[in-house]
Scaffold this motif. Structure first.
Motif, PDB file in Angstrom:
ATOM      1  N   ASN A 102       9.163  22.297 -46.607  1.00  0.00           N
ATOM      2  CA  ASN A 102       8.188  22.442 -47.620  1.00  0.00           C
ATOM      3  C   ASN A 102       8.140  23.884 -48.090  1.00  0.00           C
ATOM      4  OD1 ASN A 102       7.539  19.813 -47.030  1.00  0.00           O
ATOM      5  ND2 ASN A 102       6.071  20.475 -45.538  1.00  0.00           N
ATOM      6  N   SER A 103       9.110  24.635 -47.415  1.00  0.00           N
ATOM      7  CA  SER A 103       9.064  26.253 -47.946  1.00  0.00           C
ATOM      8  C   SER A 103      10.475  26.303 -48.503  1.00  0.00           C
ATOM      9  CB  SER A 103       9.070  27.255 -46.882  1.00  0.00           C
ATOM     10  OG  SER A 103       7.717  27.084 -46.236  1.00  0.00           O
ATOM     11  N   PRO A 104      10.524  27.326 -49.724  1.00  0.00           N
ATOM     12  CA  PRO A 104      11.941  27.543 -50.179  1.00  0.00           C
ATOM     13  C   PRO A 104      12.813  28.161 -48.979  1.00  0.00           C
ATOM     14  CG  PRO A 104       9.966  28.655 -51.184  1.00  0.00           C
ATOM     15  CD  PRO A 104       9.262  28.041 -50.186  1.00  0.00           C
ATOM     16  N   VAL A 105      14.036  28.062 -49.243  1.00  0.00           N
ATOM     17  CA  VAL A 105      15.050  28.379 -48.482  1.00  0.00           C
ATOM     18  C   VAL A 105      14.970  29.785 -48.210  1.00  0.00           C
ATOM     19  CG1 VAL A 105      17.565  28.245 -48.054  1.00  0.00           C
ATOM     20  CG2 VAL A 105      16.430  26.398 -48.676  1.00  0.00           C
ATOM     21  N   GLN A 106      14.783  30.644 -49.330  1.00  0.00           N
ATOM     22  CA  GLN A 106      14.869  32.108 -49.304  1.00  0.00           C
ATOM     23  C   GLN A 106      13.758  32.383 -48.271  1.00  0.00           C
ATOM     24  OE1 GLN A 106      14.834  30.557 -52.073  1.00  0.00           O
ATOM     25  NE2 GLN A 106      13.001  31.383 -53.424  1.00  0.00           N
ATOM     26  N   ASP A 107      12.556  31.769 -48.002  1.00  0.00           N
ATOM     27  CA  ASP A 107      11.551  32.257 -47.081  1.00  0.00           C
ATOM     28  C   ASP A 107      12.132  31.981 -45.430  1.00  0.00           C
ATOM     29  OD1 ASP A 107       9.984  32.733 -49.066  1.00  0.00           O
ATOM     30  OD2 ASP A 107       8.707  30.974 -48.914  1.00  0.00           O
ATOM     31  N   LEU A 108      13.162  31.236 -45.444  1.00  0.00           N
ATOM     32  CA  LEU A 108      13.643  30.792 -43.979  1.00  0.00           C
ATOM     33  C   LEU A 108      15.010  31.641 -43.695  1.00  0.00           C
ATOM     34  CD1 LEU A 108      13.311  26.946 -44.288  1.00  0.00           C
ATOM     35  CD2 LEU A 108      11.654  28.456 -43.337  1.00  0.00           C
ATOM     36  N   ILE A 109      15.887  31.909 -44.451  1.00  0.00           N
ATOM     37  CA  ILE A 109      17.118  32.664 -44.429  1.00  0.00           C
ATOM     38  C   ILE A 109      17.376  33.639 -45.360  1.00  0.00           C
ATOM     39  CG2 ILE A 109      18.347  30.665 -43.201  1.00  0.00           C
ATOM     40  CD1 ILE A 109      19.703  30.074 -45.713  1.00  0.00           C
ATOM     41  N   ALA A 110      17.833  34.853 -45.023  1.00  0.00           N
ATOM     42  CA  ALA A 110      18.226  35.864 -45.626  1.00  0.00           C
ATOM     43  C   ALA A 110      19.132  35.629 -46.607  1.00  0.00           C
ATOM     44  CB  ALA A 110      18.546  37.129 -44.866  1.00  0.00           C
ATOM     45  N   LEU A 111      19.066  35.461 -48.105  1.00  0.00           N
ATOM     46  CA  LEU A 111      19.944  35.167 -48.808  1.00  0.00           C
ATOM     47  C   LEU A 111      20.366  36.502 -49.764  1.00  0.00           C
ATOM     48  CD1 LEU A 111      18.644  32.168 -50.941  1.00  0.00           C
ATOM     49  CD2 LEU A 111      20.366  32.202 -48.997  1.00  0.00           C
ATOM     50  N   THR A 112      21.785  36.494 -49.943  1.00  0.00           N
ATOM     51  CA  THR A 112      22.187  37.757 -50.654  1.00  0.00           C
ATOM     52  C   THR A 112      22.113  37.536 -52.126  1.00  0.00           C
ATOM     53  OG1 THR A 112      24.474  36.547 -50.973  1.00  0.00           O
ATOM     54  CG2 THR A 112      24.355  38.008 -49.207  1.00  0.00           C
ATOM     55  N   LYS A 113      22.066  38.596 -53.107  1.00  0.00           N
ATOM     56  CA  LYS A 113      21.952  38.407 -54.371  1.00  0.00           C
ATOM     57  C   LYS A 113      23.136  37.980 -55.112  1.00  0.00           C
ATOM     58  CE  LYS A 113      17.726  40.564 -54.249  1.00  0.00           C
ATOM     59  NZ  LYS A 113      17.123  39.713 -53.387  1.00  0.00           N
ATOM     60  N   PRO A 114      23.007  37.094 -56.047  1.00  0.00           N
ATOM     61  CA  PRO A 114      24.214  36.443 -56.875  1.00  0.00           C
ATOM     62  C   PRO A 114      24.711  37.527 -57.428  1.00  0.00           C
ATOM     63  CG  PRO A 114      22.260  35.268 -57.569  1.00  0.00           C
ATOM     64  CD  PRO A 114      21.765  36.271 -56.633  1.00  0.00           C
TER      65      PRO A 114
END
Length: 114
Positions: A102-114
């Motif tokens: 229910n949460s955005p993926v970026q709240d669960l894993i650290a994403l790099t900036k595109p």
């Protein structure tokens, strides 16, 4: 010192379940240091595949945090399956974790900036 992959995956799954979502390990890799790929499915049939970010993406202030990059977003699961099969041929010790959150993926894993 980075936590083991097994521990990190367990923590991710616990966070997803804690927020009322679903998580499953589709492929279990090396316990200590296997690469992790995350499949994020949404309610509209779209699947996004996240994989380990390139080493150049790591922040010197937080060098031990696992970083991920968006590799592919599609409604065709067969293209993601083919991509994961190529990854397995390159490294048979990969982890594949599927989440529906229910949460955005970026709240669960650290994403790099595109």
């Amino acid at each position: 010192m980075r936590v083991t992959t097994d521990f990190w995956v367990s923590a991710l799954m616990r966070r997803v379940f804690g927020e009322g979502g679903f998580a499953a390990i589709l492929s279990r890799g090396a316990t200590e240091a296997g690469a992790v790929f995350v499949l994020a499915r949404d309610r509209f049939g779209t699947t996004s595949l996240y994989g380990p970010a390139p080493q150049t993406s790591y922040d010197s202030a937080r060098p031990d945090e696992r970083q991920f990059s968006l590799l592919e977003t599609t409604e065709d699961a067969s293209s993601i399956d083919a991509r994961l099969e190529r990854e397995r041929r390159f490294d048979p010790d990969i982890w594949v974790v599927e989440i529906e959150s229910n949460s955005p993926v970026q709240d669960l894993i650290a994403l790099t900036k595109p």
